[in-house]
Design a protein around this motif. Structure first.
Motif, PDB file in Angstrom:
ATOM      1  N   LEU A 194     -48.452 -36.863 -62.129  1.00 58.77           N
ATOM      2  CA  LEU A 194     -47.348 -36.489 -61.257  1.00 58.77           C
ATOM      3  C   LEU A 194     -47.865 -35.722 -60.044  1.00 58.77           C
ATOM      4  CD1 LEU A 194     -44.812 -35.427 -64.000  1.00 58.77           C
ATOM      5  CD2 LEU A 194     -44.805 -37.540 -62.668  1.00 58.77           C
ATOM      6  N   ASN A 195     -47.047 -35.635 -58.996  1.00 57.43           N
ATOM      7  CA  ASN A 195     -47.522 -35.104 -57.726  1.00 57.43           C
ATOM      8  C   ASN A 195     -47.893 -33.638 -57.760  1.00 57.43           C
ATOM      9  OD1 ASN A 195     -45.013 -33.971 -57.926  1.00 57.43           O
ATOM     10  ND2 ASN A 195     -44.150 -35.002 -56.155  1.00 57.43           N
ATOM     11  N   SER A 196     -47.453 -32.877 -58.775  1.00 55.20           N
ATOM     12  CA  SER A 196     -47.788 -31.467 -58.807  1.00 55.20           C
ATOM     13  C   SER A 196     -49.289 -31.255 -58.924  1.00 55.20           C
ATOM     14  CB  SER A 196     -47.064 -30.765 -59.966  1.00 55.20           C
ATOM     15  OG  SER A 196     -47.518 -31.255 -61.197  1.00 55.20           O
ATOM     16  N   SER A 197     -49.991 -32.204 -59.589  1.00 56.79           N
ATOM     17  CA  SER A 197     -51.423 -32.072 -59.774  1.00 56.79           C
ATOM     18  C   SER A 197     -52.168 -32.226 -58.458  1.00 56.79           C
ATOM     19  CB  SER A 197     -51.920 -33.109 -60.786  1.00 56.79           C
ATOM     20  OG  SER A 197     -51.644 -34.412 -60.323  1.00 56.79           O
ATOM     21  N   ALA A 198     -51.517 -32.804 -57.451  1.00 56.44           N
ATOM     22  CA  ALA A 198     -52.161 -33.005 -56.154  1.00 56.44           C
ATOM     23  C   ALA A 198     -52.059 -31.763 -55.271  1.00 56.44           C
ATOM     24  CB  ALA A 198     -51.521 -34.193 -55.441  1.00 56.44           C
ATOM     25  N   ILE A 199     -51.294 -30.774 -55.707  1.00 54.43           N
ATOM     26  CA  ILE A 199     -51.118 -29.551 -54.929  1.00 54.43           C
ATOM     27  C   ILE A 199     -52.292 -28.615 -55.177  1.00 54.43           C
ATOM     28  CG2 ILE A 199     -49.634 -27.552 -54.543  1.00 54.43           C
ATOM     29  CD1 ILE A 199     -47.285 -29.220 -55.507  1.00 54.43           C
ATOM     30  N   SER A 200     -52.901 -28.143 -54.112  1.00 53.04           N
ATOM     31  CA  SER A 200     -54.029 -27.226 -54.260  1.00 53.04           C
ATOM     32  C   SER A 200     -53.536 -25.869 -54.742  1.00 53.04           C
ATOM     33  CB  SER A 200     -54.760 -27.071 -52.928  1.00 53.04           C
ATOM     34  OG  SER A 200     -53.936 -26.405 -51.984  1.00 53.04           O
ATOM     35  N   LEU A 201     -54.443 -25.094 -55.331  1.00 53.40           N
ATOM     36  CA  LEU A 201     -54.083 -23.774 -55.842  1.00 53.40           C
ATOM     37  C   LEU A 201     -53.618 -22.861 -54.711  1.00 53.40           C
ATOM     38  CD1 LEU A 201     -53.928 -21.760 -58.153  1.00 53.40           C
ATOM     39  CD2 LEU A 201     -56.357 -21.245 -57.786  1.00 53.40           C
ATOM     40  N   LYS A 202     -54.311 -22.902 -53.574  1.00 55.56           N
ATOM     41  CA  LYS A 202     -53.947 -22.063 -52.428  1.00 55.56           C
ATOM     42  C   LYS A 202     -52.554 -22.404 -51.923  1.00 55.56           C
ATOM     43  CE  LYS A 202     -55.538 -20.724 -47.797  1.00 55.56           C
ATOM     44  NZ  LYS A 202     -56.588 -20.919 -46.759  1.00 55.56           N
ATOM     45  N   ARG A 203     -52.276 -23.705 -51.794  1.00 59.89           N
ATOM     46  CA  ARG A 203     -50.950 -24.140 -51.334  1.00 59.89           C
ATOM     47  C   ARG A 203     -49.871 -23.734 -52.325  1.00 59.89           C
ATOM     48  NH1 ARG A 203     -48.922 -30.403 -50.939  1.00 59.89           N
ATOM     49  NH2 ARG A 203     -46.729 -29.954 -50.457  1.00 59.89           N
ATOM     50  N   ALA A 204     -50.183 -23.840 -53.615  1.00 66.29           N
ATOM     51  CA  ALA A 204     -49.203 -23.469 -54.645  1.00 66.29           C
ATOM     52  C   ALA A 204     -48.862 -21.986 -54.564  1.00 66.29           C
ATOM     53  CB  ALA A 204     -49.741 -23.823 -56.027  1.00 66.29           C
ATOM     54  N   VAL A 205     -49.871 -21.145 -54.357  1.00 66.78           N
ATOM     55  CA  VAL A 205     -49.649 -19.694 -54.288  1.00 66.78           C
ATOM     56  C   VAL A 205     -48.795 -19.336 -53.073  1.00 66.78           C
ATOM     57  CG1 VAL A 205     -50.761 -17.461 -53.942  1.00 66.78           C
ATOM     58  CG2 VAL A 205     -51.742 -19.109 -55.545  1.00 66.78           C
ATOM     59  N   TYR A 206     -49.198 -19.820 -51.892  1.00 60.33           N
ATOM     60  CA  TYR A 206     -48.462 -19.500 -50.660  1.00 60.33           C
ATOM     61  C   TYR A 206     -47.054 -20.101 -50.675  1.00 60.33           C
ATOM     62  CZ  TYR A 206     -52.608 -17.516 -48.450  1.00 60.33           C
ATOM     63  OH  TYR A 206     -53.687 -16.723 -48.145  1.00 60.33           O
ATOM     64  N   GLY A 207     -46.945 -21.335 -51.154  1.00 63.39           N
ATOM     65  CA  GLY A 207     -45.632 -21.981 -51.227  1.00 63.39           C
ATOM     66  C   GLY A 207     -44.698 -21.245 -52.157  1.00 63.39           C
ATOM     67  N   PHE A 208     -45.236 -20.786 -53.287  1.00 65.24           N
ATOM     68  CA  PHE A 208     -44.447 -20.045 -54.268  1.00 65.24           C
ATOM     69  C   PHE A 208     -43.916 -18.749 -53.654  1.00 65.24           C
ATOM     70  CE2 PHE A 208     -43.615 -17.318 -57.865  1.00 65.24           C
ATOM     71  CZ  PHE A 208     -43.150 -18.172 -58.848  1.00 65.24           C
ATOM     72  N   ILE A 209     -44.776 -18.035 -52.935  1.00 63.46           N
ATOM     73  CA  ILE A 209     -44.388 -16.753 -52.329  1.00 63.46           C
ATOM     74  C   ILE A 209     -43.302 -16.957 -51.269  1.00 63.46           C
ATOM     75  CG2 ILE A 209     -45.192 -14.847 -50.873  1.00 63.46           C
ATOM     76  CD1 ILE A 209     -47.914 -15.100 -52.296  1.00 63.46           C
ATOM     77  N   ILE A 210     -43.482 -17.962 -50.405  1.00 59.73           N
ATOM     78  CA  ILE A 210     -42.512 -18.208 -49.333  1.00 59.73           C
ATOM     79  C   ILE A 210     -41.144 -18.581 -49.909  1.00 59.73           C
ATOM     80  CG2 ILE A 210     -41.921 -19.750 -47.415  1.00 59.73           C
ATOM     81  CD1 ILE A 210     -44.941 -19.925 -46.830  1.00 59.73           C
TER      82      ILE A 210
END
Length: 332
Positions: free
Chosen positions: A172-188
């Motif tokens: 699924l597409n969640s695995s394509a999300i980088s750790l850095k993007r996941a952290v910043y996206g989560f915070i925003i």
């Protein structure tokens, strides 16, 4: 206009909740935390942000009934969400493969709900440093419970992992999300939800005045349901990603986090212990949360059922009790 603004805030909350769930799933995959801890701590805290701003804003507006009703009503609605999705996705049997640690999380939630019910019933307005003794007891139970839960999570591993499901999930597409993007996206996404929660409170307070429904009902039902939208979306996305521990953990963890909000409202409330200054209607909500928590505990404990009908019985019972309780809150 106030109804339109309320609706727009709800829509933005839903959109951000979808992002939160996707990023949380990515974090559970790319870190050592796992779905259970990410759901119980990280995702639960983020999806509870609307409750935080709603309750704090309600205290600032000198409306403690909305503040307390929102917290307890959200916990009620959260358990309804879990039961409803369990019923809808009954073939997946999301409780069957749940981590044993969820039982401890649900037990802490039950203990907190019973403690709150007793505080609302006894109304012992004793304070220490301006904070009610009852809410100090609540935060103590939460702190001890989370300490025990954290230690248990280090010793126990997630049970009943299906390798086929894990392989499908990795595609699924969640695995394509980088750790850095996941952290910043989560915070925003979390920050945006924090802002919309404030507007939900202000518009909800106006709706209570305009409609004449009363602050207790508006807080326990309308605002509670709206501020629980992130949890609903979080569970749906987690189930679609086949991350059932994330789904269950986000709901149970959110309910624990919500109870901590009671302590924050008590700190801000200047007239005494906040639980001693709210409508008796909140006792019905607290009692309902306690009963619904027992049903969830049973769902997590049981292992044997003969058919899909017997499997769904606890969820059906929970939904019935929820609507009966909501009717009693409305009548009073």
């Amino acid at each position: 206009m106030v109804f339109i603004l309320f609706f727009l805030c709800a829509v933005v909350t839903v959109i951000c909740a979808i992002k939160l769930s996707t990023y949380a799933d990515a974090l559970s995959e790319k870190t050592a935390l796992g779905g259970m801890m990410v759901g119980t701590v990280l995702l639960a805290g983020a999806t509870s942000l609307p409750e935080v701003t709603t309750s704090i804003s309600a205290i600032m507006l000198d409306n403690p009934d909305i503040a307390i009703g929102n917290v307890l009503g959200s916990n009620m609605f959260n358990l309804l969400i879990l039961a409803s999705f369990d019923l809808y996705f009954r073939k997946k049997q999301i409780f069957k493969g749940a981590s044993g640690e969820h039982f401890y999380t649900a037990s802490i939630g039950f203990l907190l709900a019973v403690t709150t019910l007793l505080a609302l019933s006894l109304k012992l307005n004793f304070t220490f440093l301006g904070i009610g003794i009852d809410t100090l007891l609540i935060i103590t139970i939460y702190a001890v419970g989370m300490f025990v839960l954290t230690n248990l999570s280090k010793k126990e591993q997630i049970i009943n992992v299906d390798p086929v499901e894990e392989e499908e999930k990795s595609k699924l597409n969640s695995s394509a999300i980088s750790l850095k993007r996941a952290v910043y996206g989560f915070i925003i996404a979390a920050i945006v939800i924090l802002v919309t929660g404030t507007f939900l409170t202000i518009t909800g307070d106006r709706i209570a005045v305009i409609t004449g429904l009363g602050s207790s009902f508006v807080g326990s039902f309308l605002i509670a349901a709206t501020t629980s939208l992130p949890e609903a979306i979080a569970v749906l996305i987690a189930i679609q990603l086949r991350n059932y521990n994330l789904a269950i953990g986000s709901i149970l963890g959110s309910n624990l986090f919500n109870m901590v909000i009671l302590v924050g409202t008590d700190v801000l409330y200047q007239q005494g212990g906040v639980l001693s200054f709210v409508s008796p209607v909140n006792q019905i909500t607290a009692a309902a949360v306690s009963v619904l928590s027992v049903i969830i505990l049973y769902s997590l404990l049981r292992k044997n059922y003969h058919s899909a009908t017997t499997y769904t019985f606890p969820s059906v019972l929970l939904i019935i009790i929820y609507f009966v309780s909501s009717y009693l809150i409305f009548v009073h």
